[in-house]
Design a protein around this motif. Sequence first.
Motif, mmCIF file in Angstrom:
data_model
loop_
_atom_site.group_PDB
_atom_site.id
_atom_site.type_symbol
_atom_site.label_atom_id
_atom_site.label_comp_id
_atom_site.label_asym_id
_atom_site.label_seq_id
_atom_site.Cartn_x
_atom_site.Cartn_y
_atom_site.Cartn_z
ATOM 1 N N ALA A 1 5.552 7.895 0.435
ATOM 2 C CA ALA A 1 6.378 7.153 -0.515
ATOM 3 C C ALA A 1 7.690 7.885 -0.753
ATOM 4 O O ALA A 1 8.560 7.388 -1.456
ATOM 5 C CB ALA A 1 5.635 6.968 -1.831
ATOM 6 N N ALA B 1 2.724 -1.396 -4.492
ATOM 7 C CA ALA B 1 3.735 -0.373 -4.178
ATOM 8 C C ALA B 1 4.366 0.126 -5.468
ATOM 9 O O ALA B 1 5.457 -0.311 -5.873
ATOM 10 C CB ALA B 1 4.785 -0.957 -3.239
ATOM 11 N N SER C 1 4.146 9.673 8.590
ATOM 12 C CA SER C 1 2.880 8.998 8.309
ATOM 13 C C SER C 1 1.734 9.935 8.680
ATOM 14 O O SER C 1 1.918 10.910 9.418
ATOM 15 C CB SER C 1 2.761 7.693 9.104
ATOM 16 N N LEU D 1 7.722 1.366 -2.510
ATOM 17 C CA LEU D 1 6.870 2.154 -1.623
ATOM 18 C C LEU D 1 5.660 2.703 -2.363
ATOM 19 O O LEU D 1 5.724 3.005 -3.554
ATOM 20 C CB LEU D 1 7.658 3.338 -1.054
ATOM 21 N N THR D 2 4.578 2.865 -1.630
ATOM 22 C CA THR D 2 3.417 3.616 -2.089
ATOM 23 C C THR D 2 2.874 4.384 -0.890
ATOM 24 O O THR D 2 3.492 4.399 0.175
ATOM 25 C CB THR D 2 2.363 2.700 -2.718
ATOM 26 N N GLU D 3 1.701 5.009 -1.041
ATOM 27 C CA GLU D 3 1.168 5.813 0.054
ATOM 28 C C GLU D 3 0.265 5.010 0.981
ATOM 29 O O GLU D 3 -0.211 5.540 1.981
ATOM 30 C CB GLU D 3 0.459 7.038 -0.510
ATOM 31 N N ARG E 1 4.977 -2.035 2.450
ATOM 32 C CA ARG E 1 6.204 -1.957 1.654
ATOM 33 C C ARG E 1 6.574 -3.353 1.170
ATOM 34 O O ARG E 1 6.436 -4.326 1.910
ATOM 35 C CB ARG E 1 7.359 -1.379 2.475
#
Length: 474
Positions: A171, A124, A186, A138-140, A144
């Motif tokens: 993110a 993340a 999402s 966060l990342t894509e 998390r």
Amino acid sequence: MSNATDRAYELGFRTVETEYADRRLPVEGAVPSWLSGALIRNGPGRFEFGGERATHWFDGLAMLRRYGFDDGTVSYTNRFLRTEAYAAADSGHGATEFATGDGSLRRTLQWLRSLGPPEPTDNANVHVAQLGEHFVALTEAPRRIAFDPVTLETRGEFRWRDDVPEHLATAHLTVDPNREETIGYSTVFGLSPTYHVYRIPHGRAARRHVATVPASGPGYVHDCSVTESHVVIVETPLRIAVTKALAPWNGNEGLLDLLEYDETATSRFLVIDRDTETLAATLEAPPFFTFHHVNAYEDGDELVVDLVAFDDDEIVRALTFEALSEGAFATAPDGRFVRYRLRPDEDRVRRSERYDGGMELPTVPKSVRGRRYRYAYAQATDRVGANGLVKLDVERGTATEWWERGVYVEEPRMVRRPDGSAEDDGVVIATALDTRRERSMLLVFDAETLVELARAPLPHAVPFGFHGRYFPDA
């Protein structure tokens, strides 16, 4: 490349070896005593994995950075997230991320033809957020990682307890202080791909589904806008080729290899009504690409959406290390501040450019997010040998800029004075790489004038990061 650009590439994408804990930084100038809290940023800190180097900037191993403010002092902490990706990299296995590795997205999409979904990456490295009492990285990928906001120690994985589907996650959770909630979305693949919008009430760590809207492609969507009554998702023609991911192995490495830009397609504005929780309109415009939105608001029957636009997806390819090492660091295309006026009742979109300089990583004062506003701050990008800081007056169409030779400014954050009344009464804080000193530093500016108030050099050069947030209570 110029000498400063060469040094920026070398230092800005070099692995960090040392972690510091609450390191008091020397301050040149004066940090306002009222500035109290912490800027927590996220980004890559390591680019080598078992003798192999990552191939894209987006693929570095996640490292948090914390800049703490207390009565005119500045402290610094940096710490890698202790994740599965970190353990795998430590044992000599490469990351499976945006462009590097053995096909992270490809593995993620295998749910379509298998008994169950494989586990996506937990690296993340893009952004941070506060969800109730939890601070998360966060990342894509839809994972998390929780962390301690003071020590930055990893606390484990944060998981939603709901049924909102997600194969890719945003993110960029968009905080709306006016309605006291955070908006996210999402992306879900399949025969009929969709985007799922959700809300997170302030002070809570649970989310609630708002609306499901059809996707075309689906598109690679990195950010969204929020107004008082609407959420706006901008779907550009940069599409995720799901069929390519599901085909027999053909050399796909990661998400980058699955992105295809369709210059014959339009960009779509998907307008979701926050009250009725339905898709209110879908409007089309000539093709462009965007990573980041500036702000949005409602103006009578129009929705005003301001963002950083590129002519196409060249910027995504320009951020590979191969392209950067061959000169793209100095010649990558610049994003432009573009305003779109949407008339859902007339199915009409009007475009205008508000600033002719290059810019990225924009922000606006917290008090005017989702509302009519006057000022925006961003990284200025259209000079060789430096990145600057720009303050835009979006009403007058004018700009104030700050530059220093050999200094590369990252994403700015505006912090308003606690008792301030004017929109720009406060400071702008930004990290920067000083190629002459071969180290990074924290810069503090007067938000009204962009006069530099203070700088605090770090003990090392930190790789270029992505995003961060200012937490007054961290």
